[in-house]
Design a protein around this motif. Structure first.
Motif, PDB file in Angstrom:
ATOM      1  N   HIS A   1       0.812  -1.222   0.000  1.00 23.07           N
ATOM      2  CA  HIS A   1       0.000   0.000   0.000  1.00 23.07           C
ATOM      3  C   HIS A   1       0.847   1.275   0.000  1.00 23.07           C
ATOM      4  O   HIS A   1       0.419   2.298  -0.531  1.00 23.07           O
ATOM      5  N   THR A   2       2.033   1.218   0.578  1.00 23.86           N
ATOM      6  CA  THR A   2       2.866   2.420   0.617  1.00 23.86           C
ATOM      7  C   THR A   2       3.518   2.719  -0.732  1.00 23.86           C
ATOM      8  O   THR A   2       4.190   3.741  -0.879  1.00 23.86           O
ATOM      9  N   PHE A   3       3.346   1.829  -1.717  1.00 26.11           N
ATOM     10  CA  PHE A   3       3.869   2.073  -3.059  1.00 26.11           C
ATOM     11  C   PHE A   3       2.895   2.874  -3.917  1.00 26.11           C
ATOM     12  O   PHE A   3       3.213   3.228  -5.053  1.00 26.11           O
ATOM     13  N   LEU A   4       1.703   3.133  -3.396  1.00 24.06           N
ATOM     14  CA  LEU A   4       0.695   3.854  -4.168  1.00 24.06           C
ATOM     15  C   LEU A   4       0.953   5.349  -4.085  1.00 24.06           C
ATOM     16  O   LEU A   4       1.169   5.897  -3.006  1.00 24.06           O
ATOM     17  N   GLY A   5       0.932   6.031  -5.218  1.00 25.57           N
ATOM     18  CA  GLY A   5       1.139   7.472  -5.229  1.00 25.57           C
ATOM     19  C   GLY A   5       2.586   7.852  -5.473  1.00 25.57           C
ATOM     20  O   GLY A   5       3.471   6.994  -5.593  1.00 25.57           O
ATOM     21  N   PRO A   6       2.862   9.159  -5.544  1.00 27.20           N
ATOM     22  CA  PRO A   6       4.220   9.628  -5.892  1.00 27.20           C
ATOM     23  C   PRO A   6       5.240   9.466  -4.774  1.00 27.20           C
ATOM     24  O   PRO A   6       6.431   9.315  -5.042  1.00 27.20           O
ATOM     25  N   ASN A   7       4.804   9.506  -3.513  1.00 24.37           N
ATOM     26  CA  ASN A   7       5.739   9.430  -2.378  1.00 24.37           C
ATOM     27  C   ASN A   7       5.858   7.993  -1.886  1.00 24.37           C
ATOM     28  O   ASN A   7       5.292   7.611  -0.868  1.00 24.37           O
TER      29      ASN A   7
ATOM     30  N   CYS B   1       6.213  -2.563  -6.768  1.00 21.27           N
ATOM     31  CA  CYS B   1       5.592  -3.875  -6.590  1.00 21.27           C
ATOM     32  C   CYS B   1       6.339  -4.985  -7.328  1.00 21.27           C
ATOM     33  O   CYS B   1       6.524  -6.066  -6.772  1.00 21.27           O
ATOM     34  N   PRO B   2       6.755  -4.782  -8.587  1.00 26.43           N
ATOM     35  CA  PRO B   2       7.472  -5.871  -9.265  1.00 26.43           C
ATOM     36  C   PRO B   2       8.731  -6.305  -8.531  1.00 26.43           C
ATOM     37  O   PRO B   2       8.998  -7.511  -8.413  1.00 26.43           O
TER      38      PRO B   2
ATOM     39  N   SER C   1       4.663   0.665 -15.703  1.00 26.32           N
ATOM     40  CA  SER C   1       3.957   1.457 -14.688  1.00 26.32           C
ATOM     41  C   SER C   1       2.570   0.859 -14.473  1.00 26.32           C
ATOM     42  O   SER C   1       2.136  -0.036 -15.203  1.00 26.32           O
ATOM     43  N   GLY C   2       1.870   1.371 -13.449  1.00 25.21           N
ATOM     44  CA  GLY C   2       0.518   0.897 -13.153  1.00 25.21           C
ATOM     45  C   GLY C   2       0.456  -0.312 -12.246  1.00 25.21           C
ATOM     46  O   GLY C   2      -0.641  -0.779 -11.904  1.00 25.21           O
ATOM     47  N   THR C   3       1.605  -0.817 -11.812  1.00 26.80           N
ATOM     48  CA  THR C   3       1.590  -2.027 -10.993  1.00 26.80           C
ATOM     49  C   THR C   3       1.111  -1.762  -9.568  1.00 26.80           C
ATOM     50  O   THR C   3       0.520  -2.635  -8.939  1.00 26.80           O
ATOM     51  N   GLY C   4       1.367  -0.549  -9.056  1.00 27.53           N
ATOM     52  CA  GLY C   4       0.900  -0.226  -7.710  1.00 27.53           C
ATOM     53  C   GLY C   4      -0.611  -0.244  -7.624  1.00 27.53           C
ATOM     54  O   GLY C   4      -1.196  -0.815  -6.690  1.00 27.53           O
TER      55      GLY C   4
END
Length: 595
Positions: free
Chosen positions: A44-50, A70-71, A100-103
């Motif tokens: 969940h912490t991989f979602l977004g720019p930070n 995530c990968p 991209s888009g994996t998060g």
């Protein structure tokens, strides 16, 4: 194997799979969905720019690695369960195609697994769950189509609102351009002159046939906080167009990276030609070859005596008589023959797709041999020099040798060599860092930016970012609920799917630092949605979200959503078949579920 977040405490990954004793029989039986939700929670912490950095520590081996995507996380985890393997394969497919888009994919796979589990708990049949969840996705994808904006509109709007960030500004000299009326773009017959970076493709749509006004504005809109990496991408675009004025289209296939540990990140740069690391021995070879126009040979396989092309089978149990009577081994004779051929055709550079025999390297005192070269690089040098790739060095003849190559030691950083020709538009992004553990992260970040920009120009359209598109999905699903009042079960699924989108947006806001908690995020979202439902225009109602001017790739987002739901429904179906002993028999399943 354990995960620890940079600056946070450590938690055991395996503990995420422990099932709650209060779960219903149906939920306990759907272990696959629970596992999918558990794995997703760790990302969940991989979602977004930070994105937070995470350490993956192998407690048996005692080593650790730093990851931020995530990968990379899934690649390092010991995913022994079938669901973990399915998730990993799904993420790898998304990464290979779009980078991209994996998060979003992993997050949605988790929350939608929770939706499916809740539906089972409420007594909704598997077939109805699949139908309703698929409908909710189609509603969301329709929102994407309706809310998408053209890249020209984004470019013109950003140029009017503000100048691009200095960190993303490149020395781009675009030709004069007239912005088309975004409301009636095809009713005008104005000519939109091409930027020096792009050209039309006959197979592309009307929107993508016309060149983009300002690539810098588009790049800034989709940089997602990676300003330094996107700046390098812009430099690569500029260098390609400068070196090859006749071919002014940015070709991502002629873009490569070279990671060099040691120098600081500020020394990262983009150079014309093919750049790669040098060994101590190769450095002396380059020194002797500098300032010359060299011949080049291209090898499409391994450069070693034992290499055989795909499909070749060496006869077994055969001994050559010459092998017995000669004191010289096959490898030594092969090396002698290879060196003779290279000398005969005055080859100064050999680019090899595979690996090179170590002993051959030791004997090459006047030939620069580079291994592990991508096939796209071989193709470019073949086109520009006339060289014909060969499978074996013994196949090399006058017709296969290319000409006009130069080599030089790079001044910045000095540990690398640059190989180039006059006609190539091949460029290399040199990624440097004094922290070796960050090199892979920086390289992944660069490729993510490069592919986002490439995809934006390919699609010709972008979606509003910062959670705007997902909020519109929530709004649309609520509209459908009000219309479809005759099917309470479908309404429940639509409500749960809207709640999943709410979880996504609130997590995105929390990770971005715009709110202190998810509760605060939900309150803010509800307030903005009321303004929108009261008739305020979208950009006015969501101005608190939209002020950063963030956009997402349309195709990347759509495919991530589809892959996430396909995975959830596959796991749901697999769990059901395990429980019922077959794909049919909903009555049997419902009876078993409440035992």
């Amino acid at each position: 194997m354990s995960i620890s977040e940079y600056g946070h405490g450590c938690k055991q990954y395996s503990s995420a799979f422990k099932m709650s004793g209060s779960a219903s029989v149906a939920q306990r039986r759907h272990i696959g969905l629970q596992q999918l939700e558990a794995v997703s929670a760790s990302t969940h912490t991989f979602l977004g720019p930070n994105k937070h950095l995470k350490f993956i520590r192998d407690e048996d081996a005692g080593d650790s690695v730093l990851v931020r995507t995530c990968p990379r996380l899934l690649q390092r985890l010991e995913l022994n369960c079938s669901v973990g393997q399915l998730l990993h394969e799904t993420v790898q497919a998304q990464q290979k195609l779009f980078h991209s888009g994996t998060g979003a994919l992993v997050f949605l796979a988790g929350v939608w697994s929770r939706v499916a589990l809740e539906c089972l708990h409420r007594g909704i049949s598997v077939s109805d769950i699949k139908t309703a969840m698929s409908k909710a996705l189609e509603v969301s994808l329709e929102v994407c189509k309706q809310s998408a904006v053209s890249v020209r509109e984004v470019s013109c709007k950003r140029l009017k609102e503000h100048k691009p960030s200095p960190a993303l500004k490149s020395e781009v000299r675009d030709t004069e351009v007239q912005c088309m009326d975004v409301e009636h773009p095809h009713n005008l017959r104005r000519t939109l002159k091409h930027s020096r970076h792009f050209r039309s493709h006959g197979a592309q749509t009307e929107n993508t046939k016309t060149a983009v006004n300002d690539i810098t504005s588009i790049a800034e809109a989709i940089s997602h906080g990676c300003k330094t990496s996107m700046h390098l991408v812009l430099k690569a675009c500029e260098l390609q167009s400068t070196e090859d004025a006749q071919n002014s289209f940015w070709d991502i296939q002629k873009l490569v990276t070279c990671s060099i540990p040691g120098p600081s990140e500020e020394r990262s740069c983009v150079l014309h030609g093919y750049v790669t690391l040098l060994s101590v021995q190769q450095a002396s070879v380059v020194q002797s070859l500098q300032g010359q126009r060299l011949n080049i040979a291209l090898v499409s396989g391994d450069l070693c005596e034992k290499y055989r092309h795909v499909g070749f089978n060496r006869p077994a149990n055969i001994t050559h008589v010459t092998d017995c009577v000669s004191s010289v081994s096959l490898e030594e004779r092969w090396i002698e023959n290879a060196l003779r051929i290279l000398h005969e055709f005055s080859v100064g550079v050999v680019l090899v797709h595979g690996v090179v025999d170590v002993k051959l390297k030791d004997h090459c005192s006047s030939v620069l041999v580079i291994e592990g070269v991508k096939s796209t690089v071989l193709k470019d040098f073949s086109t520009c020099t006339g060289a014909v790739p060969v499978s074996y060095i013994t196949q090399l003849d006058e017709r296969c040798v290319g000409r006009g190559v130069t080599v030089s030691r790079c001044e910045e950083p000095p540990e690398s060599v640059r190989i180039e020709t006059a006609n190539t538009s091949l460029v290399t992004a040199v990624i440097t860092s004094s922290v070796p553990a960050k090199l892979q992260i920086l390289e992944d970040e660069f490729w993510s930016c490069a592919h986002r920009l490439h995809q934006a120009l390919k699609d010709g359209k972008l979606l509003h970012g910062s959670g705007i598109t997902e909020i519109l999905c929530i709004h649309k699903l609520h509209q459908y609920q009000r219309i479809e009042t005759e099917n309470p079960q479908e309404n429940l699924v639509l409500e749960l799917m809207a709640e999943a989108w709410m979880d996504y947006v609130s997590t995105l806001m929390l990770n971005s630092g715009s709110v202190a908690s998810k509760a605060e995020a939900r309150t803010a979202i509800a307030h903005q949605m009321r303004r929108y439902e009261d008739g305020e225009p979208m950009l006015g109602a969501f101005r608190d979200f939209f002020r950063v001017g963030v956009y997402d790739n349309m195709t990347v987002k759509s495919e991530a959503w589809r892959r996430a739901l396909d995975l959830v429904l596959l796991v749901l179906q697999s769990d059901t078949e395990i429980i019922t002993g077959g794909s049919e028999g909903e009555i049997l399943y419902n009876e078993l579920m409440y035992l």
